[in-house]
Design an enzyme around this catalytic site. Structure first.
Site, PDB file in Angstrom:
ATOM      1  N   GLU A   1       0.875  -1.206  -0.026  1.00 39.03           N
ATOM      2  CA  GLU A   1       0.021   0.023   0.007  1.00 39.03           C
ATOM      3  C   GLU A   1       0.714   1.139  -0.080  1.00 39.03           C
ATOM      4  OE1 GLU A   1      -3.634   1.850   2.852  1.00 39.03           O
ATOM      5  OE2 GLU A   1      -2.339   0.231   3.457  1.00 39.03           O
TER       6      GLU A   1
ATOM      7  N   LYS B   1      -9.075   2.587  -2.422  1.00 35.94           N
ATOM      8  CA  LYS B   1      -9.382   2.102  -1.081  1.00 35.94           C
ATOM      9  C   LYS B   1     -10.783   2.319  -0.516  1.00 35.94           C
ATOM     10  CE  LYS B   1      -7.222   1.106   3.335  1.00 35.94           C
ATOM     11  NZ  LYS B   1      -6.142   1.576   4.068  1.00 35.94           N
TER      12      LYS B   1
ATOM     13  N   CYS C   1      -5.623  -3.127   1.688  1.00 31.73           N
ATOM     14  CA  CYS C   1      -5.253  -3.425   3.255  1.00 31.73           C
ATOM     15  C   CYS C   1      -6.794  -3.545   4.162  1.00 31.73           C
ATOM     16  CB  CYS C   1      -4.596  -1.991   3.797  1.00 31.73           C
ATOM     17  SG  CYS C   1      -3.826  -2.493   5.638  1.00 31.73           S
TER      18      CYS C   1
ATOM     19  N   GLY D   1      -3.549 -60.878   4.678  1.00 32.01           N
ATOM     20  CA  GLY D   1      -2.183 -60.450   4.940  1.00 32.01           C
ATOM     21  C   GLY D   1      -1.809 -59.467   3.843  1.00 32.01           C
ATOM     22  N   GLY D   2      -2.582 -58.594   3.234  1.00 29.67           N
ATOM     23  CA  GLY D   2      -2.547 -57.770   2.075  1.00 29.67           C
ATOM     24  C   GLY D   2      -2.799 -56.335   2.769  1.00 29.67           C
TER      25      GLY D   2
ATOM     26  N   TYR E   1     -16.448 -58.014  -9.796  1.00 31.26           N
ATOM     27  CA  TYR E   1     -17.809 -57.395  -9.475  1.00 31.26           C
ATOM     28  C   TYR E   1     -18.857 -58.247  -8.885  1.00 31.26           C
ATOM     29  CZ  TYR E   1     -22.266 -55.358 -10.792  1.00 31.26           C
ATOM     30  OH  TYR E   1     -23.620 -54.630 -10.811  1.00 31.26           O
TER      31      TYR E   1
ATOM     32  N   HIS F   1     -21.306 -55.615   2.994  1.00 30.67           N
ATOM     33  CA  HIS F   1     -22.326 -55.044   3.578  1.00 30.67           C
ATOM     34  C   HIS F   1     -22.246 -53.639   3.899  1.00 30.67           C
ATOM     35  CE1 HIS F   1     -23.683 -59.237   4.826  1.00 30.67           C
ATOM     36  NE2 HIS F   1     -24.845 -58.731   4.066  1.00 30.67           N
TER      37      HIS F   1
END
Length: 684
Positions: free
Chosen positions: A56, A125, A181, A374-375, A498, A506
């Site tokens: 400014e 301003k 400002c 285990g993955g 699929y 669920h």
């Protein structure tokens, strides 16, 4: 036909380079201030900056009080404005400089927009502070209500008023607004209206003296305004050199985009500084297109674009490789704020825990049934289930975990599955699906049943389907419901079987979590001590295991079947997904961003504590290869699976793929427009 700009050129991909300038200030030495502005404009030109925002009243100085009412002083300032125009006529950046401007017997505190020596407009301003240490109404008139006017300034005539936005005619989305400002401390800043009128970059020329805690307040306001207005916010405050008769100055400069800090300057520095960042203005426009609330607000305010004057200018962008002044996160779904890392991971993990806990209490049944391979995915779903039991005050034995080895199950993963179930204290059982799979394959007349090594999709899905079939029937038998383990990355690629397969459950606790975040959340669970030492040891071992569906025997492929070898690195696919789903970015832009993020492993930050051995790099041909795979699978072959998803909690702002949530698309769509756009961009 004109030659396309190089792929590496930021302007080709919807970016604008902006800078917040912090010149060394003075106590009213106009010549010095003008020289500072010109020097920083030249530096910005060398750095390929498109837009420079100064503090400014930077040409006059801010803290000079009644000197602003001296005619000789104001004459010197106007001459300085002319000098800035003359000296920058051959420079590329658009400059927004601050100066007092006389018009019609009044003095205004203004932002002056200059492009290649031409004054594009002058913005007064609106809100003048006149409280505590401020006394601006003694010198300046407010710009509120001034529109449709012009002003004679430094030998030029230019638009004058608070009704101006500025737009590059040859650089799409380079549209900006100017406020000063105190304007953005107001309940409704002028930039709000400017944004609703179409400005994507909001500029604030500020003096803003420093007091304890004020820097944080400015950050808060800049971040909030950029987020609320779906915009970038460039803030430049006066620095050392201003009069310290009663105040002090820190020179804070910052650049925000959609609430995120892109760059910030040093503070209390004597040397001038340019705080530079590349703004993704295309992304901002696309975000507004998605956000109906933004456009409804414009309508509620009478469509401000009808009342604004749009000042067009020819910017003449470089359209060449000027490097990249922006950090692109390699892992956009992974928390990246060091100071809030624990908090962000805590939230992500507990969103899943809370979602599962609510569904369990609302569903008749006594048990949570889950397949444990285990993955990564089943591991994460299992620890979420364990925590849900803790949250509900139930014994972890409520969870019924089943490991179901098939023809390619490795001893390592099978062993890890058992160790994890025992460490967590859940109920564990094992069902060997191979006899049932052989029976089904034999009934179908599949060659594998005759001893032939045929490992096709039928061979794989017989195993995947049987596992899910067992889980549903076990849930019937044990009075429970099935927890889905499939993640967001797999849903994006359609990498799920699929119906009676890992597509169905669920309740899917992981469906809102991409693979890269699952890995990181498991690491966080270990580091933050969510479980005991024995569990942490197993979790660490699972993290080190190669990602595989374990459906094809290892000797058939000279090694363990690898998902990523077949469909590509999940870290790239998650990157592609985020920028496609969350931002709607064109494929060529996604490729550009991926290249910037991934072409050099030594450049840019990695997530905290990310293993050195996993830090990889990808060149553009590799990125293109897997992006084409992603586009084809995401847009053409996988939507029918997503259109029939079970319920699951949304976890990340990056979005979910639920047909009831973030993503709705036709199940029979095609990928042609996306593949064509990528090909046209890269085959030049």
């Amino acid at each position: 036909m004109a030659k396309k700009p190089p792929f590496e050129a930021i302007h080709r991909h919807g970016f604008v380079r902006a800078a917040a300038a912090t010149p060394t200030a003075s106590s009213g030495d106009v010549s010095f201030n003008v020289a500072q502005a010109i020097a920083q404009a030249k530096e910005a030109h060398k750095r390929g900056v498109d837009l420079v925002v100064f503090p400014e009243l930077n040409l006059s100085s801010y803290a000079v009080d009644d000197l602003h009412l001296q005619e000789a002083f104001l004459d010197a300032v106007e001459q300085g404005i002319g000098a800035v125009c003359e000296a920058t006529a051959k420079l590329s950046p658009v400059l927004v400089v601050g100066a007092p401007v006389r018009r019609n017997g009044r003095l205004y505190n203004c932002g002056i927009v200059v492009s290649r020596g031409r004054i594009l407009g002058v913005v007064p301003k609106s809100f003048l502070p006149n409280y505590r240490e401020y006394y601006e109404k003694r010198w300046f008139a407010s710009g509120v209500g001034l529109s449709g006017l012009d002003v004679a300034l430094a030998g030029q005539s230019a638009p004058f008023g608070t009704d101006l936005i500025f737009a590059g005619s040859d650089l799409p989305d380079f549209v900006f607004h100017v406020e000063i400002c105190e304007d953005y401390w107001a309940p409704r800043p002028p930039s709000t209206v400017g944004a609703l009128a179409g400005a994507l970059i909001l500029c604030n020329l500020s003096a803003s003296n420093i007091t304890i805690g004020k820097a944080d307040e400015r950050k808060l306001l800049s971040a909030a305004q950029s987020a609320r207005c779906c915009a970038a916010y460039v803030f430049a405050a006066s620095g050392p050199g201003e009069s310290t008769t009663d105040l002090a100055w820190d020179g804070q400069g910052s650049i925000y985009e959609l609430g995120e800090l892109l760059a910030e300057s040093g503070r209390f520095d004597l040397e001038p500084e340019l705080c530079v960042a590349d703004l993704d203005v295309q992304r901002l426009r696309l975000e507004r297109m998605r956000m109906g609330t933004f456009n409804d607000n414009a309508a509620a305010m009478g469509h401000p674009e009808l009342a604004f004057r749009r000042v067009a200018f020819e910017h003449k962008p470089a359209f060449k490789d000027i490097d990249f002044e922006r950090r692109i996160r390699r892992f956009p779904y992974v928390p990246n704020r060091p100071e809030q890392l624990d908090h962000d991971c805590y939230e992500a993990f507990n969103i899943q825990v809370q979602g599962l806990a609510k569904r369990f209490t609302a569903t008749p049944g006594k048990h949570l049934v889950i397949g444990v391979s285990g993955g990564l995915d089943s591991t994460h779903a299992l620890i979420v289930a364990a925590k849900a039991c803790d949250f509900l005050g139930l014994p972890r034995s409520t969870v019924l975990g089943f490991t179901m080895p098939g023809f390619a199950t490795g001893e390592t993963t099978r062993s890890n599955a058992w160790k994890l179930m025992k460490a967590l204290g859940v109920t564990g059982e094992e069902i060997d699906i191979r006899p049932a799979a052989r029976q089904m394959l034999g009934d179908m007349g599949h060659p594998f049943a005759r001893g032939e090594p045929v490992y096709d999709v039928t061979f794989e899905n017989v195993q995947a389907g049987l596992r899910t079939d067992y889980l549903f029937r076990l849930a019937n038998q044990r009075d429970g419901f099935v927890i889905g383990t499939g993640d967001l990355s797999e849903l994006a690629l359609g990498w799920c079987t699929y119906g009676v397969g890992d597509h169905m459950s669920h309740y899917g606790v992981n469906a809102g979590v991409p693979k890269t975040l699952i890995q990181y959340l498991i690491r966080w669970c270990v580091k933050s001590g969510q479980f005991d030492a024995a569990t942490n040891k197993i979790l660490t071992a699972i993290l080190a295991t190669r990602i595989s569906p374990e459906l094809v025997p290892a000797d058939a492929e000279e090694g363990m079947q690898s998902t990523e070898d077949r469909i590509g690195p999940y870290e790239l696919h998650d990157f592609f997904l985020f920028h496609t789903l969350r931002g709607g970015q064109p494929p060529s832009k996604v490729a550009f961003l991926a290249w910037q993020a991934w072409h050099d492993a030594s450049r840019g930050p990695w997530p905290i504590d990310y293993p050195e051995t996993l830090k990889r790099a990808y060149d553009l041909p590799t990125i293109r290869q897997w992006l084409e795979v992603f586009l084809f699978r995401f847009f053409q072959t996988s939507q029918f699976k997503r259109s029939a998803l079970p319920n699951a909690p949304k976890v990340s702002m990056g979005g979910s793929l639920s047909p009831r949530g973030d993503w709705r698309a036709p199940s029979d769509g095609v990928a042609t427009p996306w593949l064509d756009e990528l090909k046209a961009a890269l085959d030049e």
